[in-house]
Scaffold this motif. Structure first.
Motif, short mmCIF file in Angstrom:
data_model
loop_
_atom_site.label_atom_id
_atom_site.label_comp_id
_atom_site.label_asym_id
_atom_site.label_seq_id
_atom_site.Cartn_x
_atom_site.Cartn_y
_atom_site.Cartn_z
N GLY A 142 23.53 55.34 40.96
CA GLY A 142 23.60 53.92 40.90
C GLY A 142 23.07 53.29 39.51
O GLY A 142 23.90 52.44 39.21
N SER A 145 26.39 53.76 37.52
CA SER A 145 27.28 52.74 37.80
C SER A 145 27.08 51.56 37.27
O SER A 145 28.01 50.64 37.12
CB SER A 145 27.33 52.67 39.28
N ASP A 342 25.62 48.90 44.61
CA ASP A 342 25.58 49.55 43.38
C ASP A 342 26.65 48.70 42.50
O ASP A 342 26.33 48.56 41.01
CB ASP A 342 26.27 50.98 43.27
#
Length: 368
Positions: A142, A145, A342
């Motif tokens: 996460g 990203s 995310d």
């Protein structure tokens, strides 16, 4: 000197190999004598007069004779495509320069970029549970990203999963080793070593040939936290080495986060204790981004973060269409814009930095 290395590099390495000369003493010498070559060309009386040195350390400098070993190290650095980053170099990590005992040289395989100043460390137990594995990968994925570089220590368990999560997200990751970069430890991480060198970097303060001895790792831990703006402890027993890194982070004025665990799990005793002592409880990547948003914005502005676009893409337009001047919760934005959490975190950060939206309490956002 061999191609790619300067004469000064030779003396920088030598200074790190002199007995009893640590980073603080080395920087005192460099401040006094201006160059490492001048240090070795000075008299014992001149050296002894320098702050932090004295006659004993001055004697060790004058007795240093391992020049042939340095020749071999530099040849190996070239052969393994490893760079030497000196404390005075522009490429040296800015976050690390804040440490009094930051090493005067770092060995680097791969590339350390300005983007890597926006970094979070993810650490934890070598003997992880499936719960720890899942959370380490989810948090790493996460954050990566969202454009955050993931830092860890390349050890078995949580560290390895943290590196892999960042790579799986197409992000960047930094491994800080407790050995020379020519020694891959643990040996089963050889493929991970190569991937990190392509999509981030491996760093060490130890010269080639240094084995992964036990006493190296506590010192290595200060670099893991020092490079980062925050540290997440995913799983840790009450006496875990990860708690040393957490303490380093606190001493360095970094944020400390911890993943809560079962009161019945030995590997959650350390993390649960950190939370009781004031570490921030973390469950999702957006918990960290929300907490560190002011720092992230400052770093992005300072470094001219290339991930931040100056134009709206289709997804940013969808987000803006779903927002009004009255704040709405992030879950509502996910539903309206049809974007995963995310990915949404990256886009919201981008839009806030541009000045088009603002975050309110409780993970709510509105137009400005």
């Amino acid at each position: 000197m061999t191609k790619g290395f300067q004469e000064e590099d030779y003396y920088y390495i030598a200074l790190t190999m002199v007995k009893d000369i640590g980073p603080i003493s080395a920087k005192s010498l460099l401040s006094h004598f201006k160059s490492p070559k001048d240090v070795f060309n000075s008299t014992i009386e001149e050296l002894a007069s320098c702050n932090e040195i004295g006659l004993k350390k001055a004697g060790f400098i004058k007795k240093f004779k391992e020049w042939d070993k340095i020749d071999k190290i530099i040849k190996k650095l070239e052969r393994h495509d490893v760079k030497l980053i000196r404390y005075v170099d522009e490429q040296y990590p800015e976050n690390l320069k804040e440490l009094d005992d930051a090493p005067i040289v770092l060995y680097c395989k791969g590339t350390f970029t300005k983007r890597d100043e926006i970094a979070i460390a993810i650490i934890g137990s070598r003997n992880m549970t499936e719960y720890g594995r899942t959370n380490a990968h989810r948090l790493s994925y996460g954050l990566a990203s969202a454009g955050v570089t993931i830092v860890s220590g390349f050890a078995r368990g949580i560290d390895t999963v943290a590196h892999q999560g960042a790579l799986n997200a197409g992000g960047r990751t930094i491994a800080v080793l407790g050995s020379g970069l020519d020694i891959i430890y643990p040996s089963e991480n050889v493929r991970l070593y190569e991937k990190i060198s392509q999509y981030g970097c491996l760093l060490s303060e130890y010269p080639f040939g240094t084995p992964p001895e036990k006493h190296n790792f506590p010192r290595r831990n200060r670099l893991i936290s020092g490079i980062s703006i925050g540290v997440i402890v995913v799983e840790a027993a009450a006496n875990s080495g990860s708690l040393i890194t957490a303490q380093c982070a606190l001493d360095q004025n970094r944020e400390v986060f911890a993943v809560p665990g079962s009161v019945n799990s030995v590997l959650s005793q350390g993390t649960n204790n950190l939370i009781k002592k004031g570490a921030k409880l973390v469950q999702h990547a957006d918990d960290i981004i929300e907490e560190l948003l002011p720092q992230l914005k400052n770093l992005v502005a300072k470094e001219g973060h290339k991930e931040i676009s100056l134009e709206f893409n289709d997804k940013e337009k969808a987000i803006l269409s779903s927002l009004d001047y009255k704040p709405i919760h992030i879950d509502e934005i996910v539903r309206k814009a049809r974007i995963s959490v995310d990915e949404l975190l990256v886009l919201l950060l981008n839009l806030e930095i541009k000045g088009f939206i603002k975050q309110k309490e409780g993970k709510r956002f509105c137009k400005v």
